[in-house]
Scaffold this active site. Structure first.
Site, PDB file in Angstrom:
ATOM      1  N   SER A 162      43.092 -12.601  13.592  1.00  0.00           N
ATOM      2  CA  SER A 162      42.326 -12.961  13.269  1.00  0.00           C
ATOM      3  C   SER A 162      41.724 -14.548  11.993  1.00  0.00           C
ATOM      4  O   SER A 162      41.784 -15.249  12.598  1.00  0.00           O
ATOM      5  CB  SER A 162      41.542 -11.719  12.960  1.00  0.00           C
ATOM      6  OG  SER A 162      39.491 -11.575  12.701  1.00  0.00           O
ATOM      7  N   ASP A 176      37.259  -6.898  22.914  1.00  0.00           N
ATOM      8  CA  ASP A 176      36.982  -6.826  21.502  1.00  0.00           C
ATOM      9  C   ASP A 176      35.633  -7.437  21.010  1.00  0.00           C
ATOM     10  O   ASP A 176      34.876  -8.091  22.110  1.00  0.00           O
ATOM     11  CB  ASP A 176      37.913  -8.661  21.399  1.00  0.00           C
ATOM     12  CG  ASP A 176      37.835  -8.838  19.546  1.00  0.00           C
ATOM     13  OD1 ASP A 176      38.731  -9.701  19.357  1.00  0.00           O
ATOM     14  OD2 ASP A 176      37.078  -8.693  19.226  1.00  0.00           O
ATOM     15  N   HIS A 194      38.761  -5.923  18.590  1.00  0.00           N
ATOM     16  CA  HIS A 194      39.504  -6.392  17.734  1.00  0.00           C
ATOM     17  C   HIS A 194      40.830  -5.788  17.036  1.00  0.00           C
ATOM     18  O   HIS A 194      41.660  -6.955  16.411  1.00  0.00           O
ATOM     19  CB  HIS A 194      39.058  -6.011  16.799  1.00  0.00           C
ATOM     20  CG  HIS A 194      38.713  -7.744  16.408  1.00  0.00           C
ATOM     21  ND1 HIS A 194      38.089  -8.945  16.615  1.00  0.00           N
ATOM     22  CD2 HIS A 194      38.428  -8.643  14.783  1.00  0.00           C
ATOM     23  CE1 HIS A 194      38.697 -10.358  15.852  1.00  0.00           C
ATOM     24  NE2 HIS A 194      39.242  -9.202  14.537  1.00  0.00           N
TER      25      HIS A 194
END
Ligand code: MLT
Length: 212
Positions: free
Chosen positions: A107, A158, A189
């Site tokens: 991320s 996500d 995610h």
């Protein structure tokens, strides 16, 4: 603004001139978050895990954002230069080969790794991008070599990243000359075992025989 050192954990391998797996956490994480993943990539790696220097309401990040998925690109550029300068210094201090780093980012960590790919082509030997987003709205023209091998995986469910945007980002990296292995996973995610298993196989295919 002056560059600041980053908090880190460094675990040297027993192997001489070993490659170094660089762990870059997501928003709200720290240098401890991804350590457990390192064990899956084999014994012959130094492990270096950084904590981002930016705090968003107490949550560590590697660079500022102006809103969800809206990056402060000036800060991202500054923090990328800061991180690379720190890695070059730390390689001397901790005695690891700065030319044999494989960055693993999740991320927000994947996004500063993506920024470093474009601002420092060829700096990383390999990059693993879990749930990446395109770091700059307009990616810098790539000069220098595109020898870095890239693994990327995103989640089709996500809620924070549009799969079409990921597809466009990956396509741009391929158009810019990088060899990218990309997987769309049935995931959100959060990281899944499949992300890990696929990236370990990728690592074994390209790096396990000491080619770094
Ligand atoms: C995050 O929440 O960290 C975003 O998904 C990615 C980023 O801000 O870099």
């Amino acid at each position: 603004m002056q560059y600041q050192p980053l908090k880190y954990i460094y675990k040297p391998s027993h192997v001489k001139d070993a490659p170094t797996l660089l762990l870059l956490h997501g928003t709200g994480g720290d240098e401890n978050d991804l350590l457990a993943l390192a064990n899956y990539f084999g014994e012959g790696l130094n492990v270096l895990s950084l904590r981002g220097n930016v705090s968003e309401q107490g949550m560590p990040r590697f660079f500022k954002r102006l809103g969800m998925g809206i990056f402060d690109e000036a800060d991202l550029t500054f923090r990328t230069h800061e991180m690379i300068a720190f890695l070059k210094e730390l390689a001397v201090k901790e005695n690891f080969n700065v030319n044999k780093i494989i960055a693993l980012g999740y991320s927000n960590g994947a996004n500063i790794a993506g920024s470093a790919l474009y601002l420092y082509p060829g700096f990383f030997a390999g990059v693993i991008l879990y749930r990446p987003m395109q770091p700059f709205k307009v990616l810098p023209a790539v000069t220098g070599d595109q020898t870095t091998r890239i693994f990327a995986s995103n989640g089709l469910q996500d809620p924070t990243i549009n799969p079409e945007a990921t597809k466009a980002y990956i396509q741009q990296m391929e158009n810019d000359g990088w060899p990218v292995e990309h997987h769309h996973l049935e995931a959100g995610h959060n990281l899944t075992r499949e992300d890990l298993e696929l990236s370990v196989i990728w690592h074994q295919r390209y790096f396990d025989n000491g080619t770094v």
